[in-house]
Scaffold this motif. Structure first.
Motif, mmCIF file in Angstrom:
data_model
loop_
_atom_site.group_PDB
_atom_site.id
_atom_site.type_symbol
_atom_site.label_atom_id
_atom_site.label_comp_id
_atom_site.label_asym_id
_atom_site.label_seq_id
_atom_site.Cartn_x
_atom_site.Cartn_y
_atom_site.Cartn_z
ATOM 1 N N LYS A 85 0.840 -1.203 0.000
ATOM 2 C CA LYS A 85 0.000 0.000 0.000
ATOM 3 C C LYS A 85 0.880 1.259 0.000
ATOM 4 O O LYS A 85 0.628 2.204 -0.738
ATOM 5 C CB LYS A 85 -0.884 -0.032 1.249
ATOM 6 N N LYS A 86 1.930 1.233 0.796
ATOM 7 C CA LYS A 86 2.826 2.398 0.906
ATOM 8 C C LYS A 86 3.468 2.688 -0.457
ATOM 9 O O LYS A 86 3.490 3.838 -0.906
ATOM 10 C CB LYS A 86 3.908 2.095 1.954
ATOM 11 N N VAL A 87 3.958 1.655 -1.113
ATOM 12 C CA VAL A 87 4.616 1.845 -2.416
ATOM 13 C C VAL A 87 3.608 2.395 -3.429
ATOM 14 O O VAL A 87 3.895 3.335 -4.175
ATOM 15 C CB VAL A 87 5.233 0.513 -2.913
ATOM 16 N N LYS A 88 2.392 1.842 -3.408
ATOM 17 C CA LYS A 88 1.355 2.322 -4.340
ATOM 18 C C LYS A 88 1.046 3.794 -4.092
ATOM 19 O O LYS A 88 0.849 4.574 -5.012
ATOM 20 C CB LYS A 88 0.068 1.511 -4.170
ATOM 21 N N ARG A 89 1.003 4.175 -2.825
ATOM 22 C CA ARG A 89 0.694 5.575 -2.489
ATOM 23 C C ARG A 89 1.843 6.504 -2.871
ATOM 24 O O ARG A 89 1.606 7.642 -3.288
ATOM 25 C CB ARG A 89 0.375 5.699 -1.000
ATOM 26 N N GLN A 90 3.066 6.011 -2.727
ATOM 27 C CA GLN A 90 4.215 6.831 -3.154
ATOM 28 C C GLN A 90 4.127 7.103 -4.656
ATOM 29 O O GLN A 90 4.360 8.212 -5.115
ATOM 30 C CB GLN A 90 5.531 6.114 -2.824
ATOM 31 N N GLU A 91 3.768 6.055 -5.396
ATOM 32 C CA GLU A 91 3.652 6.223 -6.859
ATOM 33 C C GLU A 91 2.522 7.195 -7.201
ATOM 34 O O GLU A 91 2.657 8.056 -8.059
ATOM 35 C CB GLU A 91 3.382 4.864 -7.522
ATOM 36 N N LEU A 92 1.418 7.039 -6.481
ATOM 37 C CA LEU A 92 0.257 7.922 -6.700
ATOM 38 C C LEU A 92 0.628 9.387 -6.436
ATOM 39 O O LEU A 92 0.211 10.285 -7.171
ATOM 40 C CB LEU A 92 -0.844 7.496 -5.726
ATOM 41 N N SER A 93 1.406 9.602 -5.380
ATOM 42 C CA SER A 93 1.772 10.971 -4.990
ATOM 43 C C SER A 93 2.567 11.669 -6.074
ATOM 44 O O SER A 93 2.493 12.884 -6.223
ATOM 45 C CB SER A 93 2.616 10.970 -3.710
ATOM 46 N N LYS A 94 3.359 10.885 -6.802
ATOM 47 C CA LYS A 94 4.167 11.504 -7.867
ATOM 48 C C LYS A 94 3.378 11.542 -9.173
ATOM 49 O O LYS A 94 3.681 12.322 -10.062
ATOM 50 C CB LYS A 94 5.436 10.686 -8.081
ATOM 51 N N GLY A 95 2.363 10.690 -9.277
ATOM 52 C CA GLY A 95 1.632 10.565 -10.536
ATOM 53 C C GLY A 95 0.239 11.174 -10.479
ATOM 54 O O GLY A 95 0.071 12.389 -10.435
ATOM 55 N N GLU A 96 -0.767 10.304 -10.455
ATOM 56 C CA GLU A 96 -2.153 10.757 -10.629
ATOM 57 C C GLU A 96 -2.641 11.689 -9.511
ATOM 58 O O GLU A 96 -3.413 12.618 -9.766
ATOM 59 C CB GLU A 96 -3.072 9.530 -10.758
ATOM 60 N N LEU A 97 -2.184 11.458 -8.285
ATOM 61 C CA LEU A 97 -2.635 12.348 -7.197
ATOM 62 C C LEU A 97 -2.089 13.762 -7.410
ATOM 63 O O LEU A 97 -2.825 14.750 -7.288
ATOM 64 C CB LEU A 97 -2.199 11.792 -5.833
ATOM 65 N N ALA A 98 -0.806 13.855 -7.775
ATOM 66 C CA ALA A 98 -0.207 15.177 -8.036
ATOM 67 C C ALA A 98 -0.939 15.847 -9.196
ATOM 68 O O ALA A 98 -1.204 17.056 -9.158
ATOM 69 C CB ALA A 98 1.273 15.014 -8.357
ATOM 70 N N ARG A 99 -1.298 15.071 -10.202
ATOM 71 C CA ARG A 99 -2.008 15.631 -11.365
ATOM 72 C C ARG A 99 -3.368 16.199 -10.938
ATOM 73 O O ARG A 99 -3.750 17.296 -11.300
ATOM 74 C CB ARG A 99 -2.166 14.519 -12.419
ATOM 75 N N LYS A 100 -4.067 15.425 -10.119
ATOM 76 C CA LYS A 100 -5.393 15.886 -9.655
ATOM 77 C C LYS A 100 -5.257 17.151 -8.797
ATOM 78 O O LYS A 100 -6.056 18.076 -8.912
ATOM 79 C CB LYS A 100 -6.074 14.792 -8.830
#
Ligand SMILES: N[C@@H](CCC(=O)N[C@@H](CS)C(=O)NCC(=O)O)C(=O)O
Length: 222
Positions: free
Chosen positions: A123-138
């Protein structure tokens, strides 16, 4: 009118938008808190232990004179209309408010794509990826969609959109979501400005003092 707001003992945006709207309007309501075990039964049965109906077996739920209403957006609009924070005769402004409530939902759902019960490390790794990717975009799009001309998302005063953004960002940047950096909002000046403005609003400070646990997750607004 008798109102009971049902949610966990956690100031998440889904409930706070409606509760704070009522508070701002000076409208009394019962603030009913549900604990983990009772919530497990709610998920199974669609009822609180006292028999109160919980539609779709989900929280938040607002009971209005014995009628149970679910869904964050609908509850927020209902409370906003009661308190004057959601327009009854301005469809454009209403739709603008809605778009921010729905964006808050999109971001919340995005976080939960990283799994609820999954292995913590995955979960942590997925969230790290999200933070740099789709979450940052949103977050970039959310920031861009705010006027930046005042402290508020829309117009010249605190509104439902500000409350949603403030508590959503409190959750995102408060360090409870392993893998999401606590400085995630720092690159988004308009979001940060709104969060600071809500945080320092006198009525919000009063609400926080009255209802939030001392150690509530405040968030980082730089
Ligand atoms: N679409 C609902 C979603 C609400 C939601 O997911 N609530 C969570 C708690 S924050 C829940 O009750 N989850 C249990 C479930 O969905 O079974 C809304 O907008 O209110």
């Amino acid at each position: 009118m008798e109102l009971t707001f049902i949610y966990f003992d956690f100031p998440f945006w889904r409930a706070e938008v409606g509760k704070i709207a009522l508070f701002m309007g000076g409208i009394d309501f019962e603030n009913r808190k549900v604990e983990g075990e009772e919530f497990q039964r709610v998920k199974e049965t669609g009822q609180l232990d006292d028999g109160t109906l919980i539609p779709f077996h989900q929280l938040p739920c607002l009971v209005v004179d014995g009628v149970s209403i679910a869904q964050t957006g609908g509850i927020a609009r209902f409370c906003g209309k009661l308190s004057g924070m959601y327009p009854k005769n301005d469809d454009v402004l209403a739709a603008q408010i809605d778009q921010f409530l729905d964006m808050a939902t999109d971001i919340t759902n995005l976080i939960f794509t990283t799994g609820r019960d999954e292995d913590e490390q995955i979960k942590k790794v997925k969230r790290q990826e999200l933070s740099k990717g789709e979450l940052a975009r949103k977050l970039r799009m959310l920031d861009k969609s705010m006027s930046g001309e005042s402290d508020w998302v829309l117009g010249s005063d605190l509104g439902l959109a500000d409350i949603a953004v403030w508590r959503l960002m409190g959750w995102l940047s408060g360090g409870i979501l392993d893998g999401i950096p606590t400085d995630i909002i720092k690159s988004f000046p308009r979001i940060s400005r709104v969060c600071l403005a809500v945080d320092t609003h006198p009525k919000i400070k009063e609400w926080v003092r009255q209802t939030y646990p001392k150690d509530y997750v405040r968030g980082n607004y730089l």
